[in-house]
Design a protein around this motif. Structure first.
Motif, mmCIF file in Angstrom:
data_model
loop_
_atom_site.group_PDB
_atom_site.id
_atom_site.type_symbol
_atom_site.label_atom_id
_atom_site.label_comp_id
_atom_site.label_asym_id
_atom_site.label_seq_id
_atom_site.Cartn_x
_atom_site.Cartn_y
_atom_site.Cartn_z
ATOM 1 N N LEU A 154 0.832 -1.203 0.000
ATOM 2 C CA LEU A 154 0.000 0.000 0.000
ATOM 3 C C LEU A 154 0.867 1.254 0.000
ATOM 4 C CD1 LEU A 154 -2.863 -1.104 2.424
ATOM 5 C CD2 LEU A 154 -2.850 -1.036 -0.069
ATOM 6 N N ALA A 155 1.945 1.224 0.785
ATOM 7 C CA ALA A 155 2.837 2.381 0.821
ATOM 8 C C ALA A 155 3.444 2.633 -0.548
ATOM 9 C CB ALA A 155 3.942 2.165 1.857
ATOM 10 N N LEU A 156 3.834 1.529 -1.209
ATOM 11 C CA LEU A 156 4.399 1.665 -2.553
ATOM 12 C C LEU A 156 3.388 2.294 -3.498
ATOM 13 C CD1 LEU A 156 6.432 -1.537 -3.437
ATOM 14 C CD2 LEU A 156 7.192 0.829 -3.473
ATOM 15 N N CYS A 157 2.121 1.829 -3.384
ATOM 16 C CA CYS A 157 1.073 2.380 -4.242
ATOM 17 C C CYS A 157 0.995 3.890 -4.056
ATOM 18 C CB CYS A 157 -0.277 1.752 -3.915
ATOM 19 S SG CYS A 157 -0.427 0.070 -4.508
ATOM 20 N N LEU A 158 1.054 4.311 -2.793
ATOM 21 C CA LEU A 158 0.966 5.731 -2.492
ATOM 22 C C LEU A 158 2.135 6.475 -3.123
ATOM 23 C CD1 LEU A 158 -0.770 7.747 -0.846
ATOM 24 C CD2 LEU A 158 0.929 7.519 0.975
ATOM 25 N N PRO B 235 0.163 10.302 -10.929
ATOM 26 C CA PRO B 235 -1.236 10.100 -10.526
ATOM 27 C C PRO B 235 -1.945 9.041 -11.375
ATOM 28 C CG PRO B 235 -0.727 12.427 -10.712
ATOM 29 C CD PRO B 235 0.469 11.702 -11.220
ATOM 30 N N ARG B 236 -1.436 8.828 -12.585
ATOM 31 C CA ARG B 236 -2.050 7.858 -13.467
ATOM 32 C C ARG B 236 -2.000 6.451 -12.858
ATOM 33 N NH1 ARG B 236 -1.266 5.800 -18.719
ATOM 34 N NH2 ARG B 236 0.975 5.997 -18.638
ATOM 35 N N PHE B 237 -1.072 6.257 -11.916
ATOM 36 C CA PHE B 237 -0.873 4.923 -11.368
ATOM 37 C C PHE B 237 -2.143 4.361 -10.752
ATOM 38 C CE2 PHE B 237 0.239 2.015 -7.954
ATOM 39 C CZ PHE B 237 0.964 1.089 -8.666
ATOM 40 N N LEU B 238 -2.875 5.203 -10.006
ATOM 41 C CA LEU B 238 -4.059 4.691 -9.318
ATOM 42 C C LEU B 238 -5.338 4.818 -10.146
ATOM 43 C CD1 LEU B 238 -3.710 5.563 -5.535
ATOM 44 C CD2 LEU B 238 -3.480 3.388 -6.684
ATOM 45 N N MET C 35 -5.216 0.172 -12.796
ATOM 46 C CA MET C 35 -5.498 -0.890 -11.823
ATOM 47 C C MET C 35 -5.954 -2.162 -12.538
ATOM 48 S SD MET C 35 -5.152 -0.222 -8.563
ATOM 49 C CE MET C 35 -3.615 0.630 -8.734
ATOM 50 N N SER C 36 -6.853 -1.978 -13.513
ATOM 51 C CA SER C 36 -7.331 -3.188 -14.186
ATOM 52 C C SER C 36 -6.232 -3.758 -15.078
ATOM 53 C CB SER C 36 -8.623 -2.920 -14.964
ATOM 54 O OG SER C 36 -8.385 -2.024 -16.002
ATOM 55 N N ALA C 37 -5.354 -2.898 -15.567
ATOM 56 C CA ALA C 37 -4.212 -3.420 -16.338
ATOM 57 C C ALA C 37 -3.344 -4.305 -15.448
ATOM 58 C CB ALA C 37 -3.385 -2.267 -16.903
ATOM 59 N N ILE C 38 -3.096 -3.820 -14.212
ATOM 60 C CA ILE C 38 -2.312 -4.627 -13.273
ATOM 61 C C ILE C 38 -3.003 -5.959 -13.034
ATOM 62 C CG2 ILE C 38 -1.478 -4.806 -10.907
ATOM 63 C CD1 ILE C 38 -1.031 -1.878 -10.848
#
Lengths: 318, 326
Positions: free
Chosen positions: A18-22, A29-32, A37-40
């Motif tokens: 979770l920390a990494l996600c943050l 910002p595109r990461f979340l 997310m669905s690509a992951i």
């Protein structure tokens, strides 16, 4: 402080992920975003299948190095049958049959002839790679098109990929089998001590053969998922990368590599961790050449961290 | 504990007998394989080809000797191939930065030893399984090699650096006497030094060695460092052979080394085997591989054959040993 160490051991990966996600979100910002997310969730499916199969093998005190290249071989088997018949049913039956046969072969060599698992599966890695290239000549590929592959590779159900739902369902099933069946208990017992398991009435050989058949079946599924997502098969697919990612996921998830310990939940979080890292490396435009460095370093770090945690646990036990 | 000292010479003698038998079989197979490929390919017997053959397996000789030490302790090193690429990269970079061959040599060997030290500490001190740790460094070292080279090859022009791998005296590559020298040095280390006895002790029975105060943990660390150093030397030879450093060099070299060492009669479970067997194993394996290349065999078929050879040898060994035990 058993609770703290327990929390650290079993849940630390959740916090780290979770920390990494943050962090990745703050960088980009595109990461979340929902798309990413669905690509992951789609990218981790083949890795997750490898991790799940490998999990049972490692808990039973063995290793299956043939899983990655096995997936490539099985993907090619699927492709060849698809090319011949234009349908997938026969191909999938063939993949399941071939993978179970490979697993059975591995298991028999490891149990009946008492060969070390890593040598048996290492030579199988080479055989699988060689066979892949013999079935489809180098530089050629078979394209996979049709409803089935679109369904597996791209269709969603309530915003989630079907392939991801399949993976989650398999993890749930594995969780039930691992925690609530005699077979799951037998796998753990064999991993702890084969001798004790035998004395307790476990048919050790049969358990181990079963474990290898399951891991090979998982690599068969991984091959199907991988090829459906890519839309083609060729012998040059990176099977070893898949194997490494799968192993990394379960080690990060706290599975004891000596066998006998590990949790399915941990393996799943380890898988998410690997998925997040892989995705972020691409998203943040980290050069390809760094990816392997990260993977190696992450596995080493996880091995070290596991060691420290188990060590502290042993001290407590005394 | 008292029986170990009394029983050791007798058991060693018996082991040597069966190993000697094996070496004779290996020599026979080497002759047969040479004759077979000689018939299949007219060029096989030319002096030039023998030079090329020996040069192409020089690296395998070095790496396999390191692998022998490791397997005598009951371990395995899956990272040597990647390590050869990594050490080569460090050596080439150091060479281009300083233009001093000596610095390049030292950098390559030290880089190899560094990866070996990581393996050694994780395996020897933390007692983690060797194939898991070296699988991680297999990825790590290859990744670092790709980073160093930026996924491209670097040409090397320094004659002194290329001498070891590239130079020939007539049809005799310089590297062959060098390999022989390393073989002698390692033989002295293995058979005539306390370290060598520690290697056998650690592989025969780790706990006994520990109780006897032979510090098998430390032995393991050094065995992997030694293998790393040999990977560094191999890197220098590899660069010298093709006059350039390449990030994908040594791919699956560890696999060839493991096969050659097992072929040479070293036990997978540690404690049993000799360097001479490894030399014969590399020769036989090298002749087969070289023959496959010369006859233009499909590379994927080569891999299949390699996999089957490893499996076949391990299988045969186990069956023979089980039969003897009965």
């Amino acid at each position: 402080m058993p609770d703290l160490s327990r929390l650290l051991r079993e849940k630390n990966i959740i916090f780290v992920t979770l920390a990494l996600c943050l962090v990745f979100y703050l960088i980009s910002p595109r990461f979340l975003s929902l798309d990413n997310m669905s690509a992951i969730s789609r990218q981790i499916v083949p890795i997750g299948l490898i991790a799940l199969g490998q999990f049972f093998v490692v808990v039973s005190g063995n290793i299956d190095l043939s899983m990655g290249m096995g997936s490539v071989l099985f993907a090619i088997v699927l492709g060849v049958f698809f090319g011949m018949t234009g349908g997938v049913a026969l191909g999938i039956v063939a993949v399941i049959a071939c993978s179970l046969a490979l697993g059975f072969f591995n298991g028999v060599l490891v149990t009946k002839l008492r060969l070390p698992a890593f040598i048996v599966t290492l030579s199988m890695l080479f055989c699988a790679q060689g066979l892949s290239g013999l079935i489809i000549p180098r530089g050629q590929q078979i394209f996979l098109m049709g409803d089935f592959f679109r369904f597996i590779g791209a269709e969603k159900f309530m915003g989630l990929y079907w392939s991801f739902l399949f993976l989650v369902a398999l993890f749930v099933l594995a969780w039930v089998v691992y925690n609530h069946t005699r077979w799951g208990a037998a796998v753990i017992a064999v991993g702890n001590s084969e001798e004790n398991a035998r004395l307790a009435g476990v048919n050790v050989d049969r358990v181990k053969i079963g474990v290898f058949m399951f891991s090979a079946l998982c690599s068969g599924f991984a091959g199907i998922m991988l090829s459906s997502r890519m839309g083609f098969v060729q012998p040059g697919l990176d099977g070893n990368g898949l194997l490494l990612d799968g192993i990394a996921a379960i080690i990060i998830g706290g599975t004891l590599i000596l066998g006998g310990r590990g949790t399915i939940g941990g393996a799943f979080w380890g898988l998410l961790f690997i998925g997040v890292i892989n995705n972020a490396l691409n998203l943040l435009n980290v050069e390809d050449v760094w990816h392997q460095v990260f993977k190696g370093a992450v596995i080493l770090a996880a091995l070290g961290a596991n060691w420290v945690l188990w060590q502290s646990r042993q001290v407590e036990a005394h | 504990m008292t029986t170990t000292t009394a029983a050791a010479p007798a058991r060693r003698g018996k082991a040597m007998d069966s190993l000697t038998q094996r070496y004779l079989v290996l020599i026979g197979l080497i002759v047969i394989a040479s004759v077979g490929f000689g018939i299949a390919n007219d060029n096989f017997y030319s002096l030039a080809n023998i030079g090329i053959l020996l040069r192409s397996i020089a690296v395998l000789f070095l790496v396999s000797m390191g692998m022998t030490f490791i397997m005598l302790t009951g371990g395995i090193d899956l990272s040597v191939g990647s390590n050869v690429a990594f050490a080569g990269g460090v050596g080439v970079i150091a060479l281009t930065a300083t233009d001093s061959a000596l610095v390049g040599f030292a950098a390559a060997v030290l880089a190899g030893m560094a990866i070996g030290a990581i393996n050694g500490v994780f395996i020897g001190r933390l007692r983690l399984s060797a194939f898991m740790v070296t699988l991680a460094t297999f990825a790590l070292a290859r990744g670092l090699a790709l980073v160093i080279y930026d996924a491209d090859s670097i040409n090397v022009f320094n004659g002194a650096f290329l001498w070891l791998g590239g130079q020939s005296w007539g049809n005799m590559p310089v590297v062959i006497p060098f390999v022989a020298l390393v073989f002698v040095a390692l033989s002295v280390l293995l058979y005539r030094s306390p370290f060598g006895r520690d290697v056998y002790a650690a592989g025969s029975n780790f706990n006994t060695a520990f109780v006897l105060g032979r510090m098998p943990q430390r032995t393991l660390v050094w065995v992997y460092v030694l293998s790393g150093a040999l990977a560094g030397l191999s890197a220098i030879i590899t660069v010298g052979r093709v006059s350039s450093g390449q990030p994908w060099t040594g791919l699956y070299l560890e696999f060839d080394a493991i096969t050659a060492v097992i072929l040479g009669g070293t036990s997978l479970f540690g404690g049993r085997g000799r360097l001479l067997g490894t030399i014969l194993g590399v020769l036989l394996y090298g002749i087969i591989i070289n023959g496959l290349v010369l006859t233009g065999t499909n590379p994927y078929l080569q891999n299949l054959i390699k996999g089957l050879i490893l499996l076949g040898v391990v299988l045969l060994d186990t069956l023979v040993q089980r039969r003897k035990a009965q």
